[in-house]
Scaffold this active site. Structure first.
Site, mmCIF file in Angstrom:
data_model
loop_
_atom_site.group_PDB
_atom_site.id
_atom_site.type_symbol
_atom_site.label_atom_id
_atom_site.label_comp_id
_atom_site.label_asym_id
_atom_site.label_seq_id
_atom_site.Cartn_x
_atom_site.Cartn_y
_atom_site.Cartn_z
ATOM 1 N N SER A 240 1.610 -9.715 -0.913
ATOM 2 C CA SER A 240 1.272 -8.280 -0.816
ATOM 3 C C SER A 240 1.533 -7.681 0.559
ATOM 4 C CB SER A 240 -0.189 -8.071 -1.204
ATOM 5 O OG SER A 240 -1.032 -8.866 -0.389
ATOM 6 N N LYS B 250 0.810 -1.230 0.000
ATOM 7 C CA LYS B 250 0.000 0.000 0.000
ATOM 8 C C LYS B 250 0.839 1.275 0.000
ATOM 9 C CE LYS B 250 -4.163 -1.964 0.292
ATOM 10 N NZ LYS B 250 -5.193 -1.806 -0.746
ATOM 11 N N GLU C 126 -9.296 5.947 3.624
ATOM 12 C CA GLU C 126 -10.142 4.903 4.202
ATOM 13 C C GLU C 126 -9.253 3.681 4.391
ATOM 14 O OE1 GLU C 126 -9.826 5.238 0.962
ATOM 15 O OE2 GLU C 126 -9.184 3.180 0.612
HETATM 16 C C1 LIG Z 1 -1.699 -6.907 2.579
HETATM 17 C C2 LIG Z 1 -2.858 -6.597 1.716
HETATM 18 N N1 LIG Z 1 -2.988 -7.262 0.555
HETATM 19 C C3 LIG Z 1 -4.032 -7.033 -0.275
HETATM 20 C C4 LIG Z 1 -5.018 -6.121 0.062
HETATM 21 C C5 LIG Z 1 -6.174 -5.953 -0.865
HETATM 22 O O1 LIG Z 1 -6.170 -4.724 -1.555
HETATM 23 P P1 LIG Z 1 -5.836 -4.645 -3.073
HETATM 24 O O2 LIG Z 1 -6.710 -5.608 -3.780
HETATM 25 O O3 LIG Z 1 -6.141 -3.222 -3.432
HETATM 26 O O4 LIG Z 1 -4.404 -4.975 -3.251
HETATM 27 C C6 LIG Z 1 -4.917 -5.391 1.259
HETATM 28 C C7 LIG Z 1 -5.940 -4.419 1.632
HETATM 29 O O5 LIG Z 1 -5.955 -3.839 2.670
HETATM 30 C C8 LIG Z 1 -3.810 -5.648 2.109
HETATM 31 O O6 LIG Z 1 -3.663 -5.004 3.270
#
Ligand SMILES: Cc1ncc(COP(=O)(O)O)c(C=O)c1O
Length: 433
Positions: free
Chosen positions: A384, A93, A115
């Site tokens: 992620s 993020k 948010e």
């Molecule tokens: C670690 C992590 N991965 C994935 C996501 C999902 O969001 P996005 O689909 O925008 O990557 C989030 C959302 O808070 C997250 O914290």
């Protein structure tokens, strides 16, 4: 940061999806934002400053890790993890939060709002605001403040105000409603740092561009470490879709790479039990300023969603994903809560990495395809985020499972005690007595 891409069209549409479905009062601010983004993202000075912050402050490039023990465990394709969990603050993020906060500063804004669901985007925004000297307010559903308590504390320590949202399902959707309301009221001095490839134009393209560094880096790293720029399969979890589009954008034109997005399959198939917008549940609708696939009932009321991971618990999908699905370029599948928890456990024990529960959904799918592919094949998974924030959620989930198992046990015992034969036997004892 790479140059902005051609899609969407001039009106912010990805085919039939996207656009700007907002109250009149937001049209001028969105125009201002789009113009500022187009102007600043082309400037060498802005791109250099962003690159410098991402490198020396945030810790890019994040490593690409060949997970050998995980690979051996499945006995098939080689699994590589793109370690966004090692980015400062613990998730992808921050790429977008720093980019937007820097843009806000260039635009002369003194305040940012955001948010958050899992809390990661809130923490990233609070961090970027502290770094650049901006005031920061983060809206968060009450339910998420409970399951992601650690991140609430982190945001407050970083100097942000966390505003709990007690309306609707008290999750991410409701937090976005409140953030949009704040933005309408305070737009003169405030920039809204939206946290995924959602919302009205220019957000879906801007957030994508700030995240495409993930895939660009992964291609270069693969070339160096595995001798190819093209994995056979690239996998990412999909909430709004920002980490997935950040990984996939670099591979979209490379048709050798199969791209798979993994949604939250939750606890069941019925509306309200999952957050999987592709497949049966999702249909064309408008949510938070964009036209896309939305989980809704027959009357168009936004459906409740469920996922063990707060970051995937959202009823709409980024508009570019909807188009890429129609085009057949990305395949979307789902992993259940149970599968995600199993993948979380496996990675922790076999590689010493606690993945975010969101990322665990992508890992769960990797575990399904890896054994089907030969050892010469290569799977790239976007890790992620890190799972420290989820330790309590996982413990609670296990406690619930135990409770349920105990309840099933005692039901079984009760059934034994009221077995007709036993009852009859009991009666004859009474009669005899
Ligand atoms: C670690 C992590 N991965 C994935 C996501 C999902 O969001 P996005 O689909 O925008 O990557 C989030 C959302 O808070 C997250 O914290």
């Amino acid at each position: 940061m790479a140059r902005p891409q051609l899609r969407p069209d001039a009106n912010g549409y990805f085919g039939p999806y996207g656009g700007r479905y907002v109250p009149e009062t937001l049209m001028a601010p969105l125009d201002e934002l789009a113009k500022a983004y187009d102007r600043w993202s082309r400037k060498r000075s802005f791109r250099n400053e962003l690159r410098d912050l991402l490198t020396h402050y945030a810790g890019r490039p994040t490593p690409l890790y060949h997970a050998k023990r995980l690979t051996e465990h499945f006995g098939g394709a080689q699994i590589y993890l793109k370690r966004e969990d090692l980015l400062h603050t613990g998730a992808h993020k921050l790429n977008n939060a720093i980019g937007q906060a820097l843009l806000a500063k260039m635009m002369g804004k003194r305040r940012v709002i955001a948010e958050t669901g899992a809390g990661q985007h809130g923490v990233a925004s609070a961090t970027a605001a502290a770094l650049l000297g901006l005031e920061c307010v983060v809206y968060m559903g009450v339910e998420d403040t409970v399951r992601q308590r650690l991140n609430v504390d982190r945001m407050e320590l970083l100097g942000a105000t966390v505003a709990p949202v007690d309306s609707g399902s008290r999750t991410l959707k409701d937090a976005i409603n409140e953030a949009l309301r704040d933005w309408v009221t305070n737009v003169r001095d405030t920039h809204y740092i939206l946290g995924s490839v959602l919302g009205p134009d220019p957000y879906p393209r801007m957030v994508r561009d700030f995240h495409r560094v993930i895939g660009d880096e992964a291609r270069r790293q693969l070339k160096k470490q595995a001798g190819t720029v093209s994995p056979d399969v690239a996998i990412a979890c999909v909430g709004g879709g920002s980490n997935a589009i950040g990984l996939f954008t670099a591979f979209i034109d490379d048709r050798r790479v199969k791209l798979v997005g993994v949604e939250a399959g939750g606890s069941g198939e019925a509306l309200g039990e999952h957050a999987a917008r592709f497949g049966k549940g999702g249909s064309l609708g408008v949510l938070h300023g964009t036209r896309t696939l939305v989980l809704q009932d027959e009357e168009g009321q936004i459906a409740g969603t469920h996922s063990v991971s707060a970051g995937l618990d959202y009823p709409a999908i980024g508009p570019e994903h909807a188009l890429l699905a129609d085009e057949g370029r990305i395949e979307y599948t789902r992993a259940s809560d149970t599968e995600a928890i199993a993948a979380f456990d496996l990675l922790a024990r076999i590689e010493g990495i606690l993945p975010a529960l969101e990322s665990a959904h992508a890992l769960a799918y990797a575990g399904k395809v890896a054994p089907l592919l030969s050892k010469r094949r290569l799977i790239l998974v976007n890790l992620s985020g890190r799972g420290d924030k989820d330790v309590e959620s996982v413990q609670n989930w296990r406690a619930k499972e135990r409770e349920q198992a105990d309840a099933e046990d005692s039901t079984a015992v009760a059934e034994v005690t009221v077995h007709p034969a036993a009852r009859k036997w009991g009666k004859s004892q009474e009669e005899a007595g």
